[in-house]
Scaffold this active site. Structure first.
Site, PDB file in Angstrom:
ATOM      1  N   ASP A 129      35.497 -52.947  15.931  1.00  0.00           N
ATOM      2  CA  ASP A 129      34.116 -52.539  16.201  1.00  0.00           C
ATOM      3  C   ASP A 129      33.587 -53.139  17.496  1.00  0.00           C
ATOM      4  O   ASP A 129      32.897 -52.466  18.270  1.00  0.00           O
ATOM      5  CB  ASP A 129      33.198 -52.956  15.048  1.00  0.00           C
ATOM      6  CG  ASP A 129      33.277 -52.001  13.876  1.00  0.00           C
ATOM      7  OD1 ASP A 129      34.012 -50.997  13.984  1.00  0.00           O
ATOM      8  OD2 ASP A 129      32.610 -52.256  12.853  1.00  0.00           O
ATOM      9  N   HIS A 209      21.205 -49.519   9.097  1.00  0.00           N
ATOM     10  CA  HIS A 209      20.139 -50.502   8.896  1.00  0.00           C
ATOM     11  C   HIS A 209      20.024 -51.436  10.101  1.00  0.00           C
ATOM     12  O   HIS A 209      21.035 -51.911  10.635  1.00  0.00           O
ATOM     13  CB  HIS A 209      20.446 -51.329   7.635  1.00  0.00           C
ATOM     14  CG  HIS A 209      19.458 -52.409   7.367  1.00  0.00           C
ATOM     15  ND1 HIS A 209      19.822 -53.703   7.063  1.00  0.00           N
ATOM     16  CD2 HIS A 209      18.103 -52.394   7.370  1.00  0.00           C
ATOM     17  CE1 HIS A 209      18.739 -54.430   6.859  1.00  0.00           C
ATOM     18  NE2 HIS A 209      17.685 -53.660   7.044  1.00  0.00           N
TER      19      HIS A 209
END
Length: 466
Positions: A129, A209
């Site tokens: 990531d 989120h």
């Protein structure tokens, strides 16, 4: 007045010369009765930010920012804004939130020497990531610097709305990167705004989120965080259920709206407006930061919602209508052509213009937007909506019940407002003062010389009269 260029079904075909003279946007005339608001908008960008590359198979493509800037330019939206080339955030600015050892790591590690830092990769959450790529630290400085510049325009009152589409990287933590985000420009900008604003409201409409921002302000009532996102306990970052409400002094000042796959335009807009109006009414923020992550659009590479560009923009337009100082940031978004469409459209909302739905012929990289070459492709029919009316109504009632605990806006003692909104170093300030002093001394010298000449002229006049 009828604008034929706004009618996609027009049967009239214009020649090349006529197309060159056709306007790209129609100004929206706001009246007092309509709640009209014509803010001074600033657009903060640095073209270098789009030159960086996370890796061939990585979903984050900074190239999307160049597409966005090209669209803004092609539609001539620069005519409606103040456009600024942003600076790179300094190490000292980044340390206002991030830890010294983490920033030192970002400064030092490169793809060439990554083996030397192998013992630190796990510590600093480096992996698929958040890979180490060429210019990683420079990239972080650029997008963070643009958000800081934008926040300073708001603080100084030079802008009512400030836009930085390269910012909005909401997952980065104090000690580590997360979710493609290395430096949390949102937290840095909000910390800057808190030097002047007693209460800042943060709104996040990214698919994911806004955990990094929530975590940074979880213990304070000076920032209220509101996040609309997908949540099932497993979807990244795994946080954001409605029971995360803040702790200590910050209890009840975090509001999370967990959603299921496939939410559509009507459901999202209705829920958004019904929640945000009482939030703003109760919390009474003096400034708003809105993160406009584009991965909540339908057909996003990593997305699972059914939102169209106009619906996403309607949420931004609603927040704008409150007329508060507003920092508008980018965020997620992994289908570059749709990301750039969205952020160009939302730029038009901020600047009060209506855009031609057909993309300008002069747009560079126009082939990226085929086959329709439209600003508003249909993105809303990919997935079934798993958010039932009952689920959304129960969620809304929970959220409104939660807002009852706010009991109005918290009071804040503002003891001191730091004068240095430009964040200049002592040496830079001294250099400016020295320059001003020299100019002042030179002006005094010129004035004395003028006085001497006047005295001589007066003496000659008196001699002639005698």
């Amino acid at each position: 007045m009828s604008y034929r260029w706004l009618d996609e079904d027009s049967t009239i075909s214009l020649d090349y010369k006529a197309n060159q003279k056709t306007p790209f946007y129609e100004p929206i005339v706001n009246t007092f009765q309509d709640g009209g608001y014509n803010p001074n908008v600033s657009y903060h960008f640095n073209p270098d930010v789009s030159q960086y590359h996370y890796g061939v198979r990585h979903p984050m493509k900074p190239f999307r920012l160049m597409l966005t800037d090209h669209l803004v330019l092609a539609y001539k939206l620069y005519e409606k804004m103040d456009v600024y080339h942003s600076h790179r955030a300094s190490r000292e600015e980044l340390l206002e939130f991030h830890s010294d050892d983490y920033i030192k790591f970002l400064e030092s590690v490169t793809p060439d020497n990554v083996k030397k830092y192998s013992q630190y990769l796990k510590q600093f959450n480096i992996g698929d990531d958040c890979p180490v790529f060429e210019g990683m630290y420079d990239y972080s400085q650029i997008y963070a610097g643009a958000s800081l510049d934008a926040s300073r325009k708001l603080i100084s009152g030079m802008s009512d709305i400030a836009i930085n589409w390269s910012g909005g990287l909401h997952h980065a933590k104090k000690y580590e990167p997360s979710g493609f985000c290395y430096v949390n420009d949102i937290v840095l900008a909000i910390l800057n705004m808190l030097t002047v604003h007693p209460r800042v409201l943060y709104i996040d409409i990214d698919l994911h989120h806004g955990d990094g921002v929530q975590e940074a302000f979880y213990l304070t009532d000076r920032v209220m965080t509101v996040s609309f996102h997908k949540y099932n306990g497993e979807f990244f970052p795994g946080t954001g259920n409605h029971d995360e409400v803040g702790l200590g002094k910050g209890k009840h000042f975090a509001l999370n709206i967990p959603l299921q796959d496939g939410i559509d335009d009507e459901s999202y807009i209705r829920l958004f407006k019904s929640v945000m109006e009482p939030v703003i009414t109760n919390y009474k923020p003096t400034a708003i930061v809105q993160q406009c992550g584009a991965d909540s659009l339908g057909y996003d590479r990593l997305g699972c919602f059914n939102l169209n560009i106009a619906a996403h923009g309607e949420c931004v337009k609603f927040i704008k209508s409150f007329g508060l100082p507003m920092l508008v940031l980018g965020g997620g978004g992994y289908t570059p052509r749709n990301v750039s469409r969205l952020w160009c459209y939302e730029t038009s909302i901020m600047t009060n213009v209506k855009l031609n739905s057909k993309l300008p012929e002069t747009l560079p990289f126009r082939n990226f937007f085929q086959p329709d070459y439209s600003l508003h492709p249909n993105l809303g029919d990919r997935l079934d909506n798993k958010n039932s009316k009952r689920y959304l109504e129960n969620l809304r009632n929970q959220l409104l019940e939660h807002l009852r605990f706010l009991r109005g806006a918290p009071s804040v003692a503002m003891n001191e407002i730091p004068p240095d909104i430009q964040n200049m170093s002592t040496d830079e300030e001294q250099a400016i003062l020295d320059k001003l002093n020299k100019e002042s001394e030179y002006d005094e010298y010129l004035e004395s010389e003028r006085q001497k000449m006047n005295d001589k002229d007066q003496a000659r006049t008196n001699e002639q009269e005698e």
